[in-house]
Enzyme design. Structure first.
Site, mmCIF file in Angstrom:
data_model
loop_
_atom_site.group_PDB
_atom_site.id
_atom_site.type_symbol
_atom_site.label_atom_id
_atom_site.label_comp_id
_atom_site.label_asym_id
_atom_site.label_seq_id
_atom_site.Cartn_x
_atom_site.Cartn_y
_atom_site.Cartn_z
ATOM 1 C CG ASP A 57 -1.821 -1.227 1.247
ATOM 2 O OD1 ASP A 57 -3.188 -0.946 1.295
ATOM 3 O OD2 ASP A 57 -1.308 -2.321 1.564
ATOM 4 C CG ASP B 229 -10.049 -0.530 -3.761
ATOM 5 O OD1 ASP B 229 -10.349 -0.420 -3.009
ATOM 6 O OD2 ASP B 229 -10.819 -0.794 -4.841
ATOM 7 C CB THR C 234 -5.691 -3.878 1.979
ATOM 8 O OG1 THR C 234 -5.383 -2.590 1.334
ATOM 9 C CG2 THR C 234 -4.459 -4.334 2.819
#
Ligand SMILES: Nc1ncnc2c1ncn2[C@@H]1O[C@H](COP(=O)(O)O)[C@@H](OP(=O)(O)O)[C@H]1O
Ligand SMILES: [Mg+2]
Ligand SMILES: [Mg+2]
Ligand SMILES: [Mg+2]
Length: 348
Positions: free
Chosen positions: A46, A137, A139
């Site tokens: 991320d 998106d 996760t």
């Protein structure tokens, strides 16, 4: 305006971020999954993806000053005890950028990575140009080794005009395929993109195959329709809407905005997202997906049929529910939504 330069920069940024995330997902261990203060998971991918996208956009679009609205911040990375984690992220970002010829000689320090992530602090809004990024998106799907997306969009005067989405684990032919179909494993990795008024396209993440235009399904037979919802939250209202519509198949549960991509390509006819009352959605969870679906001839709206409004800052300002479908099915679905909500005493 064609947004050619912006699209090229966005595709390069997202493809490199997808390369970084694929590498992380292959070796990710549970101990490497951190939990943010809002109790949601976050990983090196991320943070690394956000840094890569931020650096690539900045370099490709110079001398334009970047305004980026992105999900992650550096609060946890700057805390004592995060040094090793940050060092690992810096190496990922450095190696990923170095894997691209044009960035081969790019020394990247920890400070560069922190600054690149912090660049994502913009608030968006109804004036000017803002990039909107969800670096990973889904996760939760990423951590499970399943679907996730890197979603990047450009907002101009409050409207989404460019959207690029990498779905590194999405099958090239359809999102709705049997998991144990062996051929699936060899044929995954899609890069979807759209610019306003120019249609939506997909190309493989690997190799140089030319893009192909995608269109939503033309199927009007709801008995044969497929519908998508989030993996982590089965919503009873979704089932009653589907039942009312006469949809016989069970919902297909997929993490991330890959659901928008799947509707755009005609893999499914409908994606429903009725979250808990009071939850306000982040723009980065929908910006890239929504333009890809609308440019593929689809519709994205709330329970009243109103299009989503991306001009109000980091959160969407909409009525309850998000419906992603085809133009032909929209009136039928809105009717079923209205009736189901009334029956369950839910307010729009
Ligand atoms: N309780 C909740 N209700 C609605 N959305 C939620 C949620 N918890 C997390 N999310 C958002 O839903 C996104 C994932 O959507 P999906 O369920 O379709 O995969 C998450 O994105 P991230 O994974 O980028 O944090 C997060 O922003
Ligand atoms: Mg998140
Ligand atoms: Mg998200
Ligand atoms: Mg995210």
């Amino acid at each position: 305006m064609s947004y050619e330069k912006e699209l090229a920069a966005a595709k390069k940024a997202v493809a490199l971020a997808a390369r970084l995330s694929r590498g992380v997902q292959k070796t990710l261990m549970q101990s490497e999954v951190w939990t943010k203060s809002n109790k949601t998971p976050v990983t090196a991918a991320d943070y690394g993806s956000q840094a890569v996208v931020s650096i690539v956009l900045e370099r490709e679009l110079k001398p334009v000053t970047l305004s980026l609205v992105a999900e992650e911040d550096t609060g946890d990375l700057r805390k004592k005890g995060s040094e090793v984690f940050l060092e690992g992220i810096t190496k990922l970002v450095r190696d990923t950028l170095a894997s691209d010829e044009s960035y081969a000689d790019s020394p990247i320090t920890k400070e560069d990575v922190l600054n690149a992530i912090d660049c994502g602090k913009s608030q968006g809004g109804s004036t000017g140009c803002h990039w909107v990024l969800d670096p990973i998106d889904g996760t939760r799907g990423f951590v499970r080794g399943e679907q996730y997306a890197v979603g990047l969009a450009l907002l101009v005067e409050g409207k989404v005009v460019v959207g690029v989405m990498a779905c590194p684990n999405l099958h090239l032919s359809s999102a709705v395929v049997e998991k144990d179909d062996k051929s699936c494993q060899d044929n995954v990795g899609c890069l979807f993109f759209a610019t306003t008024g120019s249609g939506a396209y997909v190309q493989p993440l690997n190799g140089n195959s030319p893009p192909q235009e995608v269109r939503v399904s033309s199927n009007e037979n709801l008995e044969e329709a497929k519908f998508l919802e989030s993996y982590h939250m089965p919503i009873p209202l979704h089932s009653s809407i589907a039942k009312k519509l006469g949809i016989t198949a069970l919902p297909v549960r997929i993490d991330s905005q890959a659901k928008y991509a799947a509707v755009s390509r005609g893999d499914a006819e409908m994606y429903l997202r009725f979250t808990l009352a009071g939850y306000r959605e982040w723009i980065w969870d929908h910006a890239a997906g929504s333009i890809i679906t609308t440019e593929a001839g689809g519709v994205v709206c709330d329970a009243e049929g109103t299009p989503l409004d991306f001009s109000k800052g980091k959160r969407l300002d909409h009525n309850r529910g998000i419906i992603v479908t085809t133009k032909k099915l929209k009136p039928l679905i809105l009717k079923a939504v209205r009736e189901s909500m009334e029956e369950e005493n839910l307010r729009v």
